[in-house]
Enzyme design. Structure first.
Site, PDB file in Angstrom:
ATOM      1  N   LYS A  13       0.836  -1.224   0.000  1.00 18.88           N
ATOM      2  CA  LYS A  13       0.000   0.000   0.000  1.00 18.88           C
ATOM      3  C   LYS A  13       0.862   1.262   0.000  1.00 18.88           C
ATOM      4  O   LYS A  13       0.649   2.177  -0.775  1.00 18.88           O
ATOM      5  CB  LYS A  13      -0.866   0.094   1.272  1.00 18.88           C
ATOM      6  CG  LYS A  13      -1.903  -0.952   1.477  1.00 18.88           C
ATOM      7  CD  LYS A  13      -2.801  -0.600   2.677  1.00 18.88           C
ATOM      8  CE  LYS A  13      -2.111  -0.605   4.022  1.00 18.88           C
ATOM      9  NZ  LYS A  13      -1.697  -1.922   4.514  1.00 18.88           N
ATOM     10  N   ARG A  88      -9.260   1.725   8.969  1.00 21.21           N
ATOM     11  CA  ARG A  88      -8.940   0.317   9.220  1.00 21.21           C
ATOM     12  C   ARG A  88     -10.036  -0.376  10.025  1.00 21.21           C
ATOM     13  O   ARG A  88      -9.911  -1.578  10.282  1.00 21.21           O
ATOM     14  CB  ARG A  88      -7.643   0.228  10.020  1.00 21.21           C
ATOM     15  CG  ARG A  88      -6.385  -0.098   9.207  1.00 21.21           C
ATOM     16  CD  ARG A  88      -5.216  -0.004  10.154  1.00 21.21           C
ATOM     17  NE  ARG A  88      -4.062  -0.750   9.805  1.00 21.21           N
ATOM     18  CZ  ARG A  88      -2.950  -0.235   9.285  1.00 21.21           C
ATOM     19  NH1 ARG A  88      -2.899   1.043   8.986  1.00 21.21           N
ATOM     20  NH2 ARG A  88      -1.905  -0.995   9.078  1.00 21.21           N
ATOM     21  N   ARG A 127      11.734  -6.679   5.288  1.00 22.06           N
ATOM     22  CA  ARG A 127      11.478  -5.270   4.924  1.00 22.06           C
ATOM     23  C   ARG A 127      12.381  -4.301   5.688  1.00 22.06           C
ATOM     24  O   ARG A 127      12.548  -4.417   6.896  1.00 22.06           O
ATOM     25  CB  ARG A 127      10.007  -4.960   5.225  1.00 22.06           C
ATOM     26  CG  ARG A 127       9.641  -3.506   5.003  1.00 22.06           C
ATOM     27  CD  ARG A 127       8.189  -3.346   4.762  1.00 22.06           C
ATOM     28  NE  ARG A 127       7.370  -3.425   5.967  1.00 22.06           N
ATOM     29  CZ  ARG A 127       6.081  -3.163   5.976  1.00 22.06           C
ATOM     30  NH1 ARG A 127       5.453  -2.832   4.870  1.00 22.06           N
ATOM     31  NH2 ARG A 127       5.392  -3.258   7.103  1.00 22.06           N
ATOM     32  N   ARG A 162      11.350  -1.892  11.140  1.00 25.59           N
ATOM     33  CA  ARG A 162      10.311  -1.466  12.091  1.00 25.59           C
ATOM     34  C   ARG A 162      10.152  -2.499  13.183  1.00 25.59           C
ATOM     35  O   ARG A 162      10.151  -3.691  12.912  1.00 25.59           O
ATOM     36  CB  ARG A 162       8.989  -1.289  11.343  1.00 25.59           C
ATOM     37  CG  ARG A 162       8.935  -0.001  10.563  1.00 25.59           C
ATOM     38  CD  ARG A 162       7.790   0.042   9.598  1.00 25.59           C
ATOM     39  NE  ARG A 162       6.537  -0.468  10.140  1.00 25.59           N
ATOM     40  CZ  ARG A 162       5.396  -0.454   9.468  1.00 25.59           C
ATOM     41  NH1 ARG A 162       5.355   0.043   8.254  1.00 25.59           N
ATOM     42  NH2 ARG A 162       4.294  -0.931  10.005  1.00 25.59           N
ATOM     43  N   ARG A 173      -0.698  -8.704  13.593  1.00 25.14           N
ATOM     44  CA  ARG A 173      -1.251  -7.660  12.715  1.00 25.14           C
ATOM     45  C   ARG A 173      -2.143  -8.267  11.637  1.00 25.14           C
ATOM     46  O   ARG A 173      -3.149  -7.671  11.253  1.00 25.14           O
ATOM     47  CB  ARG A 173      -0.103  -6.851  12.084  1.00 25.14           C
ATOM     48  CG  ARG A 173       0.589  -5.957  13.115  1.00 25.14           C
ATOM     49  CD  ARG A 173       1.928  -5.457  12.640  1.00 25.14           C
ATOM     50  NE  ARG A 173       1.834  -4.570  11.506  1.00 25.14           N
ATOM     51  CZ  ARG A 173       2.846  -4.339  10.667  1.00 25.14           C
ATOM     52  NH1 ARG A 173       3.993  -4.944  10.828  1.00 25.14           N
ATOM     53  NH2 ARG A 173       2.681  -3.502   9.682  1.00 25.14           N
TER      54      ARG A 173
END
Ligand code: AMP
Length: 216
Positions: A13, A88, A127, A162, A173
């Site tokens: 996204k 969300r 990531r 992160r 998540r």
């Protein structure tokens, strides 16, 4: 264009919103990015958010609704934007409609970027992100590495991982995504706004699919 990008964490996204915003000269509004800035600077919203973000949970609706309401209350509110990671939950979707309606704005489309859970876990664990607020580029050690290991191609900042990308937290998540965010699909489908894009392709191909999904 006024769009919402929906999808699980790590579906692309943020990357796609950044690229499309450059093309459309639209503002990229990511609540995850706004929260990370608040957490780094230690604002009251940031201190409240950190407790939830680090566990892989959503921060309370009121906190993110206030962030979005504050952005649109300013005189330089964007006429074109992509909301990335907001709304969300259903209460956030309703608050979003109310905030936009106050300024005679409405959404042109909501795009779901879908990627299966097992691929999400693989992606998120590799990531690396640029922590610079104005940059926000993301990389993957295998599928999208930076030219110099650990350094952002766009601005030269040292990349970071992160804390909420840790394997156990990613699974939390994903659970939250299926439970709290997927109910937005029938909400936006009923409004005729929902579009689908296969997020498993490589970045430039997903970008093409996305532009065709929104008629650009
Ligand atoms: P993201 O960068 O969009 O993956 O967001 C990182 C984290 O910030 C999420 O896992 C949530 O803890 C929090 N967050 C971001 N956007 C929202 C939102 N709209 N509602 C609640 N929590 C959010």
């Amino acid at each position: 264009m006024r769009l919402v990008f929906l999808g699980p964490p790590g579906c692309g996204k943020g990357t796609q919103a950044k690229l499309l915003c450059q093309k459309l000269e639209a503002e990229h509004i990511g609540t995850g990015d706004l929260l990370r800035v608040s957490m780094r600077t230690g604002t009251p919203a940031g201190i409240e958010a950190a407790r939830h973000v680090d566990q892989g949970n959503l921060v309370p609706d009121q906190v993110v609704n206030d962030l979005i309401a504050e952005r649109f209350a300013r005189a330089d509110r964007p006429a074109r934007f992509i909301l990335d990671g907001y709304p969300r939950t259903l209460p956030q979707a309703m608050a979003c409609d109310t905030i936009l309606a106050k300024y005679n704005l409405s959404l042109d489309g909501v795009v779901l970027i879908s990627v299966p859970d097992r691929e999400i876990v693989r992606r998120v664990s590799g990531r690396w992100s640029c922590p610079l607020a104005g940059c926000k580029a993301t990389y993957h050690v295998i599928s999208n590495p930076p030219r110099l290991t650990g350094i952002c191609d766009d601005c030269g900042t040292h990349l970071v991982q992160r804390s909420d990308d840790a394997p156990g937290t990613v699974e939390a998540r994903l659970l939250v995504y299926h439970r709290d965010t997927e109910p937005l699909l029938p909400y936006y489908r009923a409004k005729g706004l929902l579009r689908f894009v296969d997020g498993t392709e490589e970045i430039s191909q997903v970008g093409k699919l996305l532009r065709s999904a929104i008629g650009e």
